[in-house]
Design a protein around this motif. Structure first.
Motif, PDB file in Angstrom:
ATOM      1  N   PRO A  22       9.081 -39.321 -41.306  1.00  0.00           N
ATOM      2  CA  PRO A  22       8.924 -38.713 -42.632  1.00  0.00           C
ATOM      3  C   PRO A  22       8.391 -39.741 -43.629  1.00  0.00           C
ATOM      4  O   PRO A  22       8.627 -40.936 -43.485  1.00  0.00           O
ATOM      5  N   ARG A  23       7.668 -39.257 -44.604  1.00  0.00           N
ATOM      6  CA  ARG A  23       7.176 -40.125 -45.665  1.00  0.00           C
ATOM      7  C   ARG A  23       8.137 -40.024 -46.840  1.00  0.00           C
ATOM      8  O   ARG A  23       8.515 -38.925 -47.258  1.00  0.00           O
ATOM      9  N   VAL A  24       8.542 -41.182 -47.348  1.00  0.00           N
ATOM     10  CA  VAL A  24       9.461 -41.226 -48.478  1.00  0.00           C
ATOM     11  C   VAL A  24       8.921 -42.201 -49.520  1.00  0.00           C
ATOM     12  O   VAL A  24       8.111 -43.074 -49.218  1.00  0.00           O
ATOM     13  N   ARG A  25       9.391 -42.009 -50.725  1.00  0.00           N
ATOM     14  CA  ARG A  25       9.106 -42.939 -51.826  1.00  0.00           C
ATOM     15  C   ARG A  25      10.447 -43.316 -52.424  1.00  0.00           C
ATOM     16  O   ARG A  25      11.347 -42.483 -52.535  1.00  0.00           O
ATOM     17  N   LEU A  26      10.596 -44.576 -52.797  1.00  0.00           N
ATOM     18  CA  LEU A  26      11.810 -45.023 -53.458  1.00  0.00           C
ATOM     19  C   LEU A  26      11.514 -45.176 -54.939  1.00  0.00           C
ATOM     20  O   LEU A  26      10.703 -46.014 -55.327  1.00  0.00           O
ATOM     21  N   ASP A  27      12.160 -44.354 -55.761  1.00  0.00           N
ATOM     22  CA  ASP A  27      12.006 -44.419 -57.215  1.00  0.00           C
ATOM     23  C   ASP A  27      13.221 -45.107 -57.812  1.00  0.00           C
ATOM     24  O   ASP A  27      14.361 -44.792 -57.426  1.00  0.00           O
ATOM     25  N   PRO A  28      13.027 -46.040 -58.746  1.00  0.00           N
ATOM     26  CA  PRO A  28      14.174 -46.703 -59.373  1.00  0.00           C
ATOM     27  C   PRO A  28      15.136 -45.679 -59.984  1.00  0.00           C
ATOM     28  O   PRO A  28      14.713 -44.671 -60.559  1.00  0.00           O
ATOM     29  N   TRP A  29      16.423 -45.939 -59.834  1.00  0.00           N
ATOM     30  CA  TRP A  29      17.462 -45.060 -60.376  1.00  0.00           C
ATOM     31  C   TRP A  29      17.307 -44.986 -61.884  1.00  0.00           C
ATOM     32  O   TRP A  29      17.048 -45.994 -62.538  1.00  0.00           O
ATOM     33  N   SER A  30      17.470 -43.790 -62.437  1.00  0.00           N
ATOM     34  CA  SER A  30      17.288 -43.603 -63.879  1.00  0.00           C
ATOM     35  C   SER A  30      18.386 -42.715 -64.445  1.00  0.00           C
ATOM     36  O   SER A  30      19.179 -42.127 -63.711  1.00  0.00           O
ATOM     37  N   GLU A  31      18.396 -42.609 -65.754  1.00  0.00           N
ATOM     38  CA  GLU A  31      19.390 -41.761 -66.440  1.00  0.00           C
ATOM     39  C   GLU A  31      19.396 -40.342 -65.895  1.00  0.00           C
ATOM     40  O   GLU A  31      20.435 -39.701 -65.821  1.00  0.00           O
ATOM     41  N   GLY A  32      18.243 -39.826 -65.499  1.00  0.00           N
ATOM     42  CA  GLY A  32      18.133 -38.446 -65.030  1.00  0.00           C
ATOM     43  C   GLY A  32      18.662 -38.200 -63.631  1.00  0.00           C
ATOM     44  O   GLY A  32      18.603 -37.066 -63.138  1.00  0.00           O
ATOM     45  N   ASP A  33      19.215 -39.210 -62.966  1.00  0.00           N
ATOM     46  CA  ASP A  33      19.650 -39.064 -61.578  1.00  0.00           C
ATOM     47  C   ASP A  33      21.128 -38.742 -61.394  1.00  0.00           C
ATOM     48  O   ASP A  33      21.620 -38.708 -60.263  1.00  0.00           O
TER      49      ASP A  33
ATOM     50  N   LEU B 170      21.631 -51.719 -62.907  1.00  0.00           N
ATOM     51  CA  LEU B 170      21.090 -52.547 -61.838  1.00  0.00           C
ATOM     52  C   LEU B 170      19.585 -52.337 -61.693  1.00  0.00           C
ATOM     53  O   LEU B 170      18.830 -53.291 -61.509  1.00  0.00           O
ATOM     54  N   SER B 171      19.145 -51.091 -61.804  1.00  0.00           N
ATOM     55  CA  SER B 171      17.719 -50.815 -61.655  1.00  0.00           C
ATOM     56  C   SER B 171      16.894 -51.290 -62.836  1.00  0.00           C
ATOM     57  O   SER B 171      15.696 -51.505 -62.702  1.00  0.00           O
ATOM     58  N   ALA B 172      17.528 -51.477 -63.988  1.00  0.00           N
ATOM     59  CA  ALA B 172      16.818 -52.004 -65.157  1.00  0.00           C
ATOM     60  C   ALA B 172      16.769 -53.528 -65.140  1.00  0.00           C
ATOM     61  O   ALA B 172      15.941 -54.131 -65.821  1.00  0.00           O
ATOM     62  N   ASP B 173      17.629 -54.143 -64.354  1.00  0.00           N
ATOM     63  CA  ASP B 173      17.719 -55.601 -64.285  1.00  0.00           C
ATOM     64  C   ASP B 173      16.545 -56.148 -63.478  1.00  0.00           C
ATOM     65  O   ASP B 173      16.212 -55.622 -62.428  1.00  0.00           O
ATOM     66  N   ARG B 174      15.917 -57.192 -63.975  1.00  0.00           N
ATOM     67  CA  ARG B 174      14.781 -57.779 -63.266  1.00  0.00           C
ATOM     68  C   ARG B 174      15.057 -59.232 -62.874  1.00  0.00           C
ATOM     69  O   ARG B 174      14.151 -60.039 -62.786  1.00  0.00           O
ATOM     70  N   THR B 175      16.330 -59.550 -62.626  1.00  0.00           N
ATOM     71  CA  THR B 175      16.688 -60.922 -62.299  1.00  0.00           C
ATOM     72  C   THR B 175      16.919 -61.130 -60.808  1.00  0.00           C
ATOM     73  O   THR B 175      17.364 -62.192 -60.403  1.00  0.00           O
ATOM     74  N   GLY B 176      16.649 -60.123 -59.989  1.00  0.00           N
ATOM     75  CA  GLY B 176      16.843 -60.262 -58.551  1.00  0.00           C
ATOM     76  C   GLY B 176      18.220 -59.890 -58.064  1.00  0.00           C
ATOM     77  O   GLY B 176      18.540 -60.084 -56.897  1.00  0.00           O
ATOM     78  N   ARG B 177      19.074 -59.328 -58.957  1.00  0.00           N
ATOM     79  CA  ARG B 177      20.429 -58.934 -58.552  1.00  0.00           C
ATOM     80  C   ARG B 177      20.423 -57.757 -57.586  1.00  0.00           C
ATOM     81  O   ARG B 177      21.392 -57.520 -56.889  1.00  0.00           O
ATOM     82  N   GLY B 178      19.322 -57.012 -57.550  1.00  0.00           N
ATOM     83  CA  GLY B 178      19.220 -55.853 -56.674  1.00  0.00           C
ATOM     84  C   GLY B 178      18.623 -54.672 -57.399  1.00  0.00           C
ATOM     85  O   GLY B 178      18.221 -54.777 -58.563  1.00  0.00           O
ATOM     86  N   ARG B 179      18.584 -53.544 -56.708  1.00  0.00           N
ATOM     87  CA  ARG B 179      18.046 -52.308 -57.284  1.00  0.00           C
ATOM     88  C   ARG B 179      18.682 -51.115 -56.593  1.00  0.00           C
ATOM     89  O   ARG B 179      19.050 -51.193 -55.430  1.00  0.00           O
ATOM     90  N   MET B 180      18.782 -50.026 -57.308  1.00  0.00           N
ATOM     91  CA  MET B 180      19.192 -48.749 -56.727  1.00  0.00           C
ATOM     92  C   MET B 180      18.014 -47.788 -56.867  1.00  0.00           C
ATOM     93  O   MET B 180      17.262 -47.854 -57.846  1.00  0.00           O
ATOM     94  N   PHE B 181      17.899 -46.882 -55.890  1.00  0.00           N
ATOM     95  CA  PHE B 181      16.769 -45.954 -55.850  1.00  0.00           C
ATOM     96  C   PHE B 181      17.230 -44.554 -55.484  1.00  0.00           C
ATOM     97  O   PHE B 181      18.227 -44.385 -54.782  1.00  0.00           O
TER      98      PHE B 181
ATOM     99  N   THR C  93      20.096 -41.417 -51.819  1.00  0.00           N
ATOM    100  CA  THR C  93      20.195 -42.659 -52.580  1.00  0.00           C
ATOM    101  C   THR C  93      20.166 -43.839 -51.614  1.00  0.00           C
ATOM    102  O   THR C  93      20.598 -43.724 -50.461  1.00  0.00           O
ATOM    103  N   ILE C  94      19.665 -44.954 -52.106  1.00  0.00           N
ATOM    104  CA  ILE C  94      19.657 -46.190 -51.329  1.00  0.00           C
ATOM    105  C   ILE C  94      19.513 -47.347 -52.300  1.00  0.00           C
ATOM    106  O   ILE C  94      18.989 -47.168 -53.409  1.00  0.00           O
ATOM    107  N   GLY C  95      19.961 -48.504 -51.910  1.00  0.00           N
ATOM    108  CA  GLY C  95      19.791 -49.660 -52.770  1.00  0.00           C
ATOM    109  C   GLY C  95      20.219 -50.931 -52.079  1.00  0.00           C
ATOM    110  O   GLY C  95      20.631 -50.936 -50.914  1.00  0.00           O
TER     111      GLY C  95
END
Length: 193
Positions: A6-17, A52-63, A76-78
């Motif tokens: 399957p084809r997937v895209r990972l979008d950064p976690w946002s307020e709307g999630d 976490l998804s707004a942080d750009r210091t390398g701490r990680g990301r949620m998607f 969800t994944i991160g």
């Protein structure tokens, strides 16, 4: 004949999630994680994911995992910073809505999130800690190229110890899943995002 992944895209976690997080809180999806969370716990988790998804210091990301071409949010994944056995590493975790399980979506998303963690150039390893009873998540770790280090205890949810498998993947470019020998896992607590 093997079916196409399957084809997937990972979008950064946002307020709307938040709605997706509520859907992921279904009893059948939380059975290996201590059961569904309360609304207050979900709101706290959602805030951590957004931050976490707004942080750009390398701490990680949620998607959010988006299935293509339908452009439908299906899970969800991160990855996030963690200290494991005295070493700074990334930890990863995922979930896919029940209606979309068994189609390779989680494996495609996990392969993509490993590449995102690798691109941070922050830590050598990413670990996953699925419950020893979660056959699907353990099989996914193997499929994506993680190496099983052994059983351990992790704290999830907070205050509850869970028997888990410690899976590790080397993020060093070109490592191709070849692990360097390391110490056997020891029991200890790990707080997941």
């Amino acid at each position: 004949m093997e079916s196409e992944a399957p084809r997937v895209r990972l979008d950064p976690w946002s307020e709307g999630d938040l709605g997706l997080l509520r859907a992921m809180n279904a009893p059948e999806l939380m059975s290996h994680l201590g059961g569904p969370e309360t609304e207050k716990q979900l709101l706290t988790r959602h805030r951590r994911y957004v931050d976490l998804s707004a942080d750009r210091t390398g701490r990680g990301r949620m998607f959010r995992i988006v299935l293509l071409p339908a452009d439908e949010a299906v899970g969800t994944i991160g990855f996030w910073e963690q200290t494991w056995q005295g070493q700074r590493v990334y930890e990863t975790g995922w979930g896919v809505l029940t209606a979309h399980q068994g189609r390779g979506i989680a494996a495609a998303a996990a392969a993509a999130v490993v590449e995102k963690a690798r691109a941070e150039h922050a830590y050598r390893y990413v670990h996953a800690f699925p419950s020893v009873d979660n056959r699907s998540s353990n099989a996914l770790c193997r499929r994506v190229g993680f190496s099983l280090r052994g059983e351990c205890e992790v704290e999830f949810p907070k205050g509850r110890l869970m028997r888990a498998n410690d899976w590790r993947l080397d993020l060093t470019p070109g490592a191709d899943g070849q692990e360097c020998p390391g110490p056997a896992p020891a029991s200890g607590g790990i707080l997941t995002t």
